[in-house]
Motif scaffolding. Structure first.
Motif, mmCIF file in Angstrom:
data_model
loop_
_atom_site.group_PDB
_atom_site.id
_atom_site.type_symbol
_atom_site.label_atom_id
_atom_site.label_comp_id
_atom_site.label_asym_id
_atom_site.label_seq_id
_atom_site.Cartn_x
_atom_site.Cartn_y
_atom_site.Cartn_z
ATOM 1 N N LEU A 293 -0.791 -39.290 -41.697
ATOM 2 C CA LEU A 293 -0.623 -39.918 -39.934
ATOM 3 C C LEU A 293 1.073 -40.503 -40.168
ATOM 4 O O LEU A 293 1.320 -40.837 -40.891
ATOM 5 N N GLN B 253 2.159 -42.121 -34.639
ATOM 6 C CA GLN B 253 1.081 -41.906 -34.447
ATOM 7 C C GLN B 253 -0.667 -42.977 -34.762
ATOM 8 O O GLN B 253 -1.704 -43.005 -35.308
ATOM 9 N N LYS C 111 -4.093 -42.570 -34.177
ATOM 10 C CA LYS C 111 -4.540 -41.495 -33.272
ATOM 11 C C LYS C 111 -4.782 -40.029 -33.458
ATOM 12 O O LYS C 111 -3.592 -39.171 -33.943
ATOM 13 N N ARG C 112 -6.218 -39.382 -34.052
ATOM 14 C CA ARG C 112 -5.590 -37.618 -34.644
ATOM 15 C C ARG C 112 -6.606 -37.250 -33.288
ATOM 16 O O ARG C 112 -7.293 -37.105 -33.903
#
Length: 167
Positions: A108, A112, A133-134
């Motif tokens: 990440l 992110q 957040k992915r």
């Protein structure tokens, strides 16, 4: 900081507790084991499932689901034990964390990761490093060093909290 150091800092082992995805900094993870027999230790908190023998060492196993107020981890083909290193007061403690399943190692970038949510003053979220957040999925990034208090770690190590050493 070296290039390798910054890359490692952004890598997280992702795992599931119930339906939520959590991440643990890869530098804190020693290994991942298949679920094995856990020996229950009397008079320990419910979230402490017991101990395992890891190559001759006694390692406490914690049920993170119970620690976080969710339902007890059920044994399935995907259930595993994440062996992690926790640092407290300069001491390294090795413990196992039960997870419903391990997902993958993700990288990440700083953009992110959002700061941990502030949820009022009564709820302690100090153990959450941030929210990754992915691909539309949130990953709750844990600061494993802050999940347990000093007293809880002393208890899972099988001893009473020791007074600080004098120099």
């Amino acid at each position: 900081m070296s290039e390798t150091g910054s890359i490692e800092m952004n890598q997280y082992l992702t795992f599931k507790l119930d339906e939520e995805v959590f991440g643990l900094a890869i530098g804190k993870v020693r290994e991942v084991l298949d679920f094995t027999t856990v020996t229950r230790v009397p008079q320990t908190p419910a979230y402490m499932r017991g101990v395992i023998n890891l190559r001759g060492s006694v390692v406490p196993v914690i049920d993170l689901n119970l620690k976080f107020g969710m339902k007890q981890t059920e044994k399935t083909v995907n259930t595993c034990i994440i062996i992690a290193e926790i640092e407290m007061d300069g001491e390294i403690t090795v413990l196992g964390a039960l997870a419903d399943s391990v997902q993958e190692v993700v990288e990440l970038e700083p953009d992110q990761i959002e700061p941990a949510p502030k949820i009022g003053t009564k709820l302690n979220t100090a153990f959450i490093k941030g929210m990754g957040k992915r691909e539309e999925v949130f990953i709750i990034l844990l600061d494993i060093d802050k999940v347990f208090s000093y007293e809880e770690l002393a208890m899972v190590q099988g001893g009473e909290p020791q007074p600080e050493k004098e120099d």
